[in-house]
Motif scaffolding. Structure first.
Motif, PDB file in Angstrom:
ATOM      1  N   SER A  22      37.602   7.437 -14.089  1.00 18.78           N
ATOM      2  CA  SER A  22      36.340   7.617 -14.824  1.00 18.78           C
ATOM      3  C   SER A  22      35.195   6.858 -14.144  1.00 18.78           C
ATOM      4  O   SER A  22      34.058   7.328 -14.122  1.00 18.78           O
ATOM      5  CB  SER A  22      36.506   7.173 -16.279  1.00 18.78           C
ATOM      6  N   LEU A  23      35.512   5.697 -13.546  1.00 16.91           N
ATOM      7  CA  LEU A  23      34.470   4.955 -12.814  1.00 16.91           C
ATOM      8  C   LEU A  23      34.050   5.720 -11.560  1.00 16.91           C
ATOM      9  O   LEU A  23      32.868   5.729 -11.188  1.00 16.91           O
ATOM     10  CB  LEU A  23      34.979   3.550 -12.452  1.00 16.91           C
ATOM     11  N   ILE A  25      34.086   8.951 -11.322  1.00 18.72           N
ATOM     12  CA  ILE A  25      33.243  10.056 -11.803  1.00 18.72           C
ATOM     13  C   ILE A  25      31.822   9.535 -12.033  1.00 18.72           C
ATOM     14  O   ILE A  25      30.843  10.198 -11.708  1.00 18.72           O
ATOM     15  CB  ILE A  25      33.827  10.669 -13.089  1.00 18.72           C
ATOM     16  N   LEU A  26      31.722   8.312 -12.576  1.00 15.52           N
ATOM     17  CA  LEU A  26      30.400   7.728 -12.854  1.00 15.52           C
ATOM     18  C   LEU A  26      29.567   7.624 -11.584  1.00 15.52           C
ATOM     19  O   LEU A  26      28.474   8.187 -11.518  1.00 15.52           O
ATOM     20  CB  LEU A  26      30.561   6.347 -13.505  1.00 15.52           C
ATOM     21  N   GLN A  28      30.127   8.775  -8.438  1.00 13.14           N
ATOM     22  CA  GLN A  28      29.991   9.999  -7.639  1.00 13.14           C
ATOM     23  C   GLN A  28      29.110  11.023  -8.344  1.00 13.14           C
ATOM     24  O   GLN A  28      28.283  11.689  -7.718  1.00 13.14           O
ATOM     25  CB  GLN A  28      31.367  10.600  -7.361  1.00 13.14           C
ATOM     26  N   GLY A  29      29.290  11.116  -9.654  1.00 11.68           N
ATOM     27  CA  GLY A  29      28.499  12.087 -10.431  1.00 11.68           C
ATOM     28  C   GLY A  29      27.027  11.747 -10.428  1.00 11.68           C
ATOM     29  O   GLY A  29      26.169  12.608 -10.177  1.00 11.68           O
ATOM     30  N   LEU A  30      26.717  10.459 -10.686  1.00 10.48           N
ATOM     31  CA  LEU A  30      25.308  10.050 -10.708  1.00 10.48           C
ATOM     32  C   LEU A  30      24.668  10.206  -9.326  1.00 10.48           C
ATOM     33  O   LEU A  30      23.532  10.689  -9.207  1.00 10.48           O
ATOM     34  CB  LEU A  30      25.172   8.602 -11.193  1.00 10.48           C
ATOM     35  N   ALA A  32      25.575  12.311  -6.951  1.00 13.52           N
ATOM     36  CA  ALA A  32      25.422  13.734  -6.649  1.00 13.52           C
ATOM     37  C   ALA A  32      24.251  14.349  -7.418  1.00 13.52           C
ATOM     38  O   ALA A  32      23.449  15.091  -6.846  1.00 13.52           O
ATOM     39  CB  ALA A  32      26.714  14.478  -6.971  1.00 13.52           C
ATOM     40  N   ILE A  33      24.124  14.009  -8.701  1.00 15.97           N
ATOM     41  CA  ILE A  33      23.050  14.632  -9.492  1.00 15.97           C
ATOM     42  C   ILE A  33      21.681  14.201  -8.956  1.00 15.97           C
ATOM     43  O   ILE A  33      20.749  15.013  -8.860  1.00 15.97           O
ATOM     44  CB  ILE A  33      23.210  14.366 -11.017  1.00 15.97           C
ATOM     45  N   PHE A  34      21.567  12.931  -8.550  1.00 17.84           N
ATOM     46  CA  PHE A  34      20.266  12.496  -8.039  1.00 17.84           C
ATOM     47  C   PHE A  34      19.977  13.066  -6.646  1.00 17.84           C
ATOM     48  O   PHE A  34      18.821  13.312  -6.313  1.00 17.84           O
ATOM     49  CB  PHE A  34      20.143  10.970  -8.087  1.00 17.84           C
ATOM     50  N   ILE A  35      21.020  13.300  -5.860  1.00 17.48           N
ATOM     51  CA  ILE A  35      20.794  13.956  -4.561  1.00 17.48           C
ATOM     52  C   ILE A  35      20.304  15.386  -4.790  1.00 17.48           C
ATOM     53  O   ILE A  35      19.342  15.838  -4.181  1.00 17.48           O
ATOM     54  CB  ILE A  35      22.089  13.945  -3.706  1.00 17.48           C
ATOM     55  N   VAL A  36      20.979  16.093  -5.711  1.00 17.14           N
ATOM     56  CA  VAL A  36      20.578  17.482  -6.006  1.00 17.14           C
ATOM     57  C   VAL A  36      19.124  17.501  -6.507  1.00 17.14           C
ATOM     58  O   VAL A  36      18.304  18.303  -6.059  1.00 17.14           O
ATOM     59  CB  VAL A  36      21.526  18.123  -7.055  1.00 17.14           C
ATOM     60  N   ILE A  37      18.812  16.573  -7.414  1.00 18.76           N
ATOM     61  CA  ILE A  37      17.466  16.526  -7.984  1.00 18.76           C
ATOM     62  C   ILE A  37      16.427  16.221  -6.892  1.00 18.76           C
ATOM     63  O   ILE A  37      15.374  16.867  -6.824  1.00 18.76           O
ATOM     64  CB  ILE A  37      17.413  15.486  -9.125  1.00 18.76           C
TER      65      ILE A  37
END
Lengths: 73, 367
Positions: A22-23, A25-26, A28-30, A32-37
């Motif tokens: 879960s850490l 996911i935290l 890597q997810g954050l 990835a989302i900011f790179i996409v944004i």
């Protein structure tokens, strides 16, 4: 607390592996989302800018030509 | 005459409880106007599937078949609903000020924090991730993620997600007020209506699809459908299709989705103590989404000349358009001349895209 949770049908005591996942996911997810944004913001800004310049060029010089547009710049 | 009481003989207390829950959902939909398009079919469906010997959940029953084809096999229903949602969204306010997109991303914080909390409580990672996605404040994304990850709690997750979406006007103002000072809530943001060209509007869904597809391919089903719907809206040559997607099409899919999801609301699967834990975690996710958006706006204010009112950060939760309305209302409460609606709508629609991308990312990271 753990004893109480054990009463739940499908819950198990906290598994360090699941917590680690879960850490992961935290972060890597954050990330990835900011790179996409960031990429979307850059792409939208560049597109808007180019379209505005092309529009201004067209208003000034009549017919729009990509070749002339970049030559002029 | 035994056949007349055959059903009564096999009725379980759990099924009777589910009738009450179904009745409660119908009450909330009709009397409180809470997401009626979805909660009403779900409520009725909950009663339907919890009748003893109900043929709708039998091997070739209508709800079982609809569930298998429309949700289990390809997540078709939630994805198709995204076409309608995409057609409803005007990305103009976001395109006028693209940096608002950052707030939409930050407001997904609750998803990740909730996954960690669910893992700490003892949920397996697939269930923890599915519970966390309640924080996406987006029904179709929650359905899709919990289905793909094969969560044991899909029905509870959907009911909780839609219930909290309807409760955004109650949950968010309290959290925003706790996280901001009066001075911050009174920051005025001027809205200069920049003319967004038609070409930019057409290019936007294509650009987003390309970027999301390349960086986060798992999100492509959700983002692709959302952007396809938006392209139909913005292209200008499919006016009647756009209107149909926004109204009739969306309504039909929502109706079918609601009654189909009810298939998962069978007493033995739904009535578990974990459902209560999921309700608490869902609230936690919504609260942390709001905190993420608000604090990101405060952080951005450290570096920007034109200050951002942190209230609009809360609109990054993708409950569209309710979160934007809540932000506008909160702004007016502090200063009746402070209209934040257009900025909040920009953040709100960015949250819609961000939540779909995060949904895909989580699927990719868990599987």
């Amino acid at each position: 607390m753990i004893n109480m949770l054990l009463a739940f049908e499908n819950l198990t005591p906290m598994n360090p592996e699941v917590l680690k996942a879960s850490l992961n996911i935290l972060w890597q997810g954050l990330l990835a989302i900011f790179i996409v944004i960031a990429l979307i913001i850059v792409a939208v800004s560049v597109t808007t800018d180019l379209i505005a310049k092309a529009k201004a060029y067209k208003e000034k010089n009549g017919e729009f030509s990509i070749k002339k547009f970049f030559k002029k710049k | 005459m035994d056949y007349l009481i055959e059903g009564l003989n096999v009725l379980t207390p759990g099924q009777a409880v589910m009738w009450c829950i179904g009745g409660l959902l119908i009450f909330l939909a009709i009397k409180k106007d809470m997401e009626p398009a979805l909660l009403l079919p779900m409520g009725f469906g909950a009663i339907l599937v919890n009748l003893p010997l109900s043929p709708v959940i039998a091997e070739s029953g209508i709800l079982k078949s609809l569930f298998e084809v429309g949700i289990e096999a390809s997540e078709a229903m939630p994805l198709l609903l995204f076409i309608g949602i995409g057609a409803m969204i005007d990305f103009g306010p976001l395109l006028s000020n693209p940096k608002l997109f950052i707030l939409g991303g930050a407001a997904q914080l609750g998803i990740f924090v909730t996954i960690i909390l669910a893992a700490l409580i003892g949920f397996p990672i697939e269930d923890a991730a599915s519970i966390g996605i309640i924080g996406a404040a987006d029904g179709p994304t929650a359905i899709m993620v919990s289905q793909v990850l094969k969560s044991n709690y899909t029905a509870a997750i959907i009911v909780v997600a839609y219930s909290y979406m309807a409760l955004v006007p109650i949950v968010q103002p309290a959290v925003v007020k706790l996280c901001t000072t009066k001075k911050e809530r009174m920051i005025k943001m001027n809205y200069t209506s920049t003319q967004v060209t038609k070409l930019t509007r057409i290019m936007f869904p294509i650009i987003v699809t390309l970027i999301a597809g390349l960086i986060a391919p798992e999100s492509l089903s959700l983002v692709g459908m959302l952007m396809f719907g938006n392209l139909i809206r913005e292209c200008g040559v499919l006016q009647s299709l756009s209107e149909t997607a926004q109204t009739t099409f969306s309504n039909i899919i929502t109706l079918l989705l609601g009654i189909t999801i009810a298939f998962q609301m069978q007493a033995e699967a739904f009535l578990r103590l974990e459902t209560l834990v999921i309700m608490a975690l869902g609230l936690f996710a919504f609260v942390f989404d709001t905190i993420g958006g608000v604090f990101c706006a405060k952080f951005m204010n450290l570096f920007t000349k034109n200050k951002i009112n942190p209230i609009i950060g809360a609109a990054g939760i993708s409950a569209f358009p309710m979160a934007a309305r809540v932000a506008e209302k909160l702004g007016i409460q502090e200063d009746p001349s402070n209209h934040l609606l257009m900025h909040a709508v920009g953040v709100n629609v960015s949250g819609q895209i961000a939540s779909a991308i995060v949904g895909g990312l989580i699927i990719g990271l868990v599987l």
